[in-house]
Motif scaffolding. Structure first.
Motif, PDB file in Angstrom:
ATOM      1  N   LYS A 286       0.827  -1.214   0.000  1.00  0.00           N
ATOM      2  CA  LYS A 286       0.000   0.000   0.000  1.00  0.00           C
ATOM      3  C   LYS A 286       0.859   1.261   0.000  1.00  0.00           C
ATOM      4  CE  LYS A 286      -3.622  -2.243   2.663  1.00  0.00           C
ATOM      5  NZ  LYS A 286      -4.283  -2.300   3.977  1.00  0.00           N
ATOM      6  N   GLU A 287       2.072   1.156   0.489  1.00  0.00           N
ATOM      7  CA  GLU A 287       2.973   2.305   0.581  1.00  0.00           C
ATOM      8  C   GLU A 287       3.607   2.667  -0.762  1.00  0.00           C
ATOM      9  OE1 GLU A 287       3.040   3.903   3.484  1.00  0.00           O
ATOM     10  OE2 GLU A 287       1.645   2.350   4.167  1.00  0.00           O
ATOM     11  N   LEU A 288       3.550   1.772  -1.733  1.00  0.00           N
ATOM     12  CA  LEU A 288       4.151   2.024  -3.047  1.00  0.00           C
ATOM     13  C   LEU A 288       3.140   2.767  -3.911  1.00  0.00           C
ATOM     14  CD1 LEU A 288       5.793  -1.481  -3.588  1.00  0.00           C
ATOM     15  CD2 LEU A 288       6.809   0.557  -2.569  1.00  0.00           C
ATOM     16  N   LYS A 289       3.222   4.080  -3.916  1.00  0.00           N
ATOM     17  CA  LYS A 289       2.196   4.905  -4.555  1.00  0.00           C
ATOM     18  C   LYS A 289       2.626   5.494  -5.900  1.00  0.00           C
ATOM     19  CE  LYS A 289       0.006   6.052  -0.183  1.00  0.00           C
ATOM     20  NZ  LYS A 289      -1.016   5.087  -0.191  1.00  0.00           N
ATOM     21  N   THR A 290       3.914   5.404  -6.248  1.00  0.00           N
ATOM     22  CA  THR A 290       4.380   5.973  -7.514  1.00  0.00           C
ATOM     23  C   THR A 290       5.088   4.910  -8.338  1.00  0.00           C
ATOM     24  OG1 THR A 290       6.557   6.612  -6.660  1.00  0.00           O
ATOM     25  CG2 THR A 290       4.748   8.219  -6.375  1.00  0.00           C
TER      26      THR A 290
ATOM     27  N   GLY B  13       7.979   5.236  -9.584  1.00  0.00           N
ATOM     28  CA  GLY B  13       9.345   5.205  -9.079  1.00  0.00           C
ATOM     29  C   GLY B  13       9.497   4.305  -7.861  1.00  0.00           C
ATOM     30  N   ALA B  14       8.508   4.356  -6.973  1.00  0.00           N
ATOM     31  CA  ALA B  14       8.544   3.486  -5.788  1.00  0.00           C
ATOM     32  C   ALA B  14       8.458   2.018  -6.194  1.00  0.00           C
ATOM     33  CB  ALA B  14       7.411   3.853  -4.831  1.00  0.00           C
ATOM     34  N   TRP B  15       7.589   1.719  -7.159  1.00  0.00           N
ATOM     35  CA  TRP B  15       7.473   0.343  -7.649  1.00  0.00           C
ATOM     36  C   TRP B  15       8.753  -0.106  -8.343  1.00  0.00           C
ATOM     37  CZ3 TRP B  15       4.370  -3.591  -6.691  1.00  0.00           C
ATOM     38  CH2 TRP B  15       3.163  -3.330  -6.050  1.00  0.00           C
TER      39      TRP B  15
ATOM     40  N   GLY C  17      11.787   1.026  -7.803  1.00  0.00           N
ATOM     41  CA  GLY C  17      12.780   0.810  -6.756  1.00  0.00           C
ATOM     42  C   GLY C  17      12.565  -0.498  -6.027  1.00  0.00           C
ATOM     43  N   PHE C  18      11.299  -0.795  -5.710  1.00  0.00           N
ATOM     44  CA  PHE C  18      10.977  -2.047  -5.031  1.00  0.00           C
ATOM     45  C   PHE C  18      11.361  -3.243  -5.902  1.00  0.00           C
ATOM     46  CE2 PHE C  18       7.813  -5.387  -3.946  1.00  0.00           C
ATOM     47  CZ  PHE C  18       8.247  -5.637  -2.644  1.00  0.00           C
TER      48      PHE C  18
END
Length: 140
Positions: free
Chosen positions: A100-104, A106-108, A110-111
């Motif tokens: 739920k914390e992966l909102k962009t 870029g975050a995805w 990076g993950f």
């Protein structure tokens, strides 16, 4: 990978802990936390035992390509995360609360890179173990 990822990302996640507390309070009680512990704890030792005990190390190195294995792990990560996102699109539910914390994008990204890197570290570690003597080498 499964063992380390479960204990680093899920086991102590506050939402997972709350879900576990709720399932324990049911009648009859269901201890999800203990069940998940036992489901995930053996993957790491089994992977190490597989390489150290049940495989001939020379054959393992000769019959598999490290580069192909690393590429397959990257594509597996992309494939697995794609299934998770598709499932979320269909159900509106994430299988792991921390997603739920992966909102962009870029975050995805990076993950995905971190997950691929972790898999590659495990692959390289197991490959490194294959340079140790096999536990059951046959001497002619």
């Amino acid at each position: 990978f499964v063992t380390v990822q479960y204990f680093s990302l899920v086991h102590d996640n506050p939402e997972f802990v709350a879900t576990c507390a709720e399932t324990v309070s049911r009648d009859p009680p269901y201890n999800l936390r203990i069940k998940c512990f036992w489901l995930h704890i053996f993957a790491l030792p089994l992977a190490v035992l597989d390489v150290m005990v049940s495989r001939n190390h020379e054959e393992l190195r000769c019959d598999s390509s490290l580069v192909v294995s690393l590429l397959m792990l990257f594509f597996f990560t992309v494939f697995y995360l794609s299934i998770i996102v598709a499932n979320f699109s269909a159900t509106g539910h994430w299988p792991y609360n921390f997603l739920k914390e992966l909102k962009t994008l870029g975050a995805w990204a990076g993950f995905m890179i971190v997950q691929s890197a972790i898999l590659c570290v495990f692959c390289l570690s197991l490959w490194g173990l294959s340079f140790l003597p096999s536990s059951w080498e046959v001497h002619a």
